[in-house]
Design an enzyme around this catalytic site. Sequence first.
Site, PDB file in Angstrom:
ATOM      1  N   GLU A 165      -0.668  15.843   3.427  1.00  0.00           N
ATOM      2  CA  GLU A 165      -2.041  15.968   2.898  1.00  0.00           C
ATOM      3  C   GLU A 165      -2.880  17.015   3.635  1.00  0.00           C
ATOM      4  OE1 GLU A 165      -0.834  13.447   4.606  1.00  0.00           O
ATOM      5  OE2 GLU A 165      -2.312  12.437   5.864  1.00  0.00           O
ATOM      6  N   CYS A 187       3.806   8.933   6.958  1.00  0.00           N
ATOM      7  CA  CYS A 187       3.773   8.569   8.373  1.00  0.00           C
ATOM      8  C   CYS A 187       4.043   7.071   8.542  1.00  0.00           C
ATOM      9  CB  CYS A 187       2.473   9.036   9.017  1.00  0.00           C
ATOM     10  SG  CYS A 187       2.698   9.315  10.778  1.00  0.00           S
ATOM     11  N   HIS A 242       2.424  14.641   7.759  1.00  0.00           N
ATOM     12  CA  HIS A 242       1.247  14.438   6.895  1.00  0.00           C
ATOM     13  C   HIS A 242       1.112  15.600   5.917  1.00  0.00           C
ATOM     14  CE1 HIS A 242      -0.779  11.092   9.070  1.00  0.00           C
ATOM     15  NE2 HIS A 242       0.011  11.513  10.030  1.00  0.00           N
TER      16      HIS A 242
HETATM   17  N1  GLN Z   1       1.495   4.517  14.162  1.00  0.00           N
HETATM   18  C1  GLN Z   1       2.591   5.361  13.759  1.00  0.00           C
HETATM   19  C2  GLN Z   1       3.091   6.257  14.878  1.00  0.00           C
HETATM   20  O1  GLN Z   1       2.375   6.521  15.814  1.00  0.00           O
HETATM   21  C3  GLN Z   1       2.217   6.169  12.533  1.00  0.00           C
HETATM   22  C4  GLN Z   1       1.132   7.154  12.754  1.00  0.00           C
HETATM   23  C5  GLN Z   1       0.503   7.674  11.492  1.00  0.00           C
HETATM   24  O2  GLN Z   1       0.605   7.055  10.427  1.00  0.00           O
HETATM   25  N2  GLN Z   1      -0.224   8.761  11.591  1.00  0.00           N
HETATM   26  O3  GLN Z   1       4.181   6.734  14.820  1.00  0.00           O
END
Ligand code: GLN
Length: 540
Positions: free
Chosen positions: A516, A388, A514
């Site tokens: 995970e 992310c 994600h």
């Molecule tokens: N802050 C980033 C976004 O909103 C990444 C979010 C995250 O790592 N879950 O795109």
Amino acid sequence: MVNNTQKQTKYIFVTGGVASSLGKGIIAASLAKLLQSRGYSVTIQKLDPYLNIDPGTLNPYEHGECYVTEDGAETDLDLGHYERFLNTPTTQGNNVTTGRIYQSVINRERKGEFLGKTVQVIPHITDEIKRRVKLLSTKNKFDVVITEIGGTVGDIESLPYIEAVRQLRYDLGSHNTLVIHLTLIPYMSASGELKTKPTQHSVKALLESGVQPDILVLRTEKELGEEIKKKVALFCNVDSDAVIESIDVPTIYEVPLRMLSQKLDIVALRKLGLKVEDAKLDKWEAFVDRVKNPSCEVKIALIGKYTELPDAYKSIVESFIHAGAENNVKVRLQYVNSEEVTEDTVSDMLSDMGGILVAPGFGGRGIEGKIVATKFARESNIPFLGICLGMQCAVIEFARNVIGLKNANSTEVDERTPYPVIDIMEEQKNITEKGGTMRLGAYPCKLTVGSKAFEAYGTELISERHRHRYEFNNKYINDYIKAGMNPVGINPDTELVEVVEIPSHRWFVGVQYHPEYKSTVVNPQPLFVSFVKSVMDYKL
Ligand code: GLN
């Protein structure tokens, strides 16, 4: 599913006393695992007594990781344990907070649904709690619903939940419900004694609310012995075989086996009038054995800003345990505070690592350190996984240092960057409310055949969970391809870039999603398995 002539769903409530953080979630998940291994269909629910609608708006310092479900609910991290143990997905209905309960009651009041009556905690809030507990089994019929009640018995905010449990026991009958109370038996090293009094008091507090626990699980550092168990049974009105010891163990995955050896599941099934089928736990036992006896060890740096609080990265930590077991290796995670990583410190901090993971996150704090760590991984050919925000850092770093786009950035960090290589998603532009408004939950992604991600998953079409507002800016896609970073995973419906790779690198993968959240004991997440394998190939 066990052929159970009674179709009635059985309800098990798990409450906690004496202290918080005793591991109610792990006990609930362990019991669920054991019941599942005996052929029952089980789901687990967490009721959280705070006023936030969900933990999505909470700082990780407050509440650890925010776990995201397939259907895009932002939930308590215990739901991650439920999925990792049971290997079945949870939904919004599996996590309910006081905020959500009150919100629905108040919305109904505004619609005039209470017909002029006074709306009160009892019966309206307790009715809504009861409805939410029973709702889980109306869509998908489960044999057993285990409901974990957050907080500690005696807290003001837990009272309506305990009252709802009392009423549900009355409504459904004691043969259809079971209360398991988890408490702590402290050890006083000065006198060398284990103390049962706090447990007695906590059971008394439950009794004052009209709830008699059926089973007590006692968390302890030292073995309890029969005397203590008998004493607790006598003072607390429970059968002596229903007093179960939960001693500290090296891995949470051992807890179901400890509970099995003390017959927690058998006692529960017997009390609920359910048949005891054979438990099939061979795979689980083999997994625990691999976790406890790895053949070697590798070190991976986790670059994040909540490094003194590993709960903030719970699912990542657990994914490495699953992926390590799959590869027969112990992954030693080294938490590295991204704010301490600079061009001057990076080599000292990271050169003996076998792999570098740049963690998810929000906002600008610590991001430059993450970008420096990413650069180091890229230039030193160290296996790299960016998740992310970690993927976004890889994209920013590549723009600045390879493509030559000076001061490239994400507009989340620098709205006026000349090169917004990461930009806010179109549908996010007009959103002002913070809660539950990100791009959340499962979306499909198509992988390029031959990419590292494709090799890992072994299939072209995958589905993974998301939680973000910003994305790769497709305006720059050709600059990246020309310079050697490929978008190898694309959302087939929206064209959003979900995965980037550097093919000339040993193993350099950034994912907007994600991975995970989907790793379980039975199904370790393929990217983590492949990342750990690349770390082993590099270091061993
Ligand atoms: N802050 C980033 C976004 O909103 C990444 C979010 C995250 O790592 N879950 O795109």
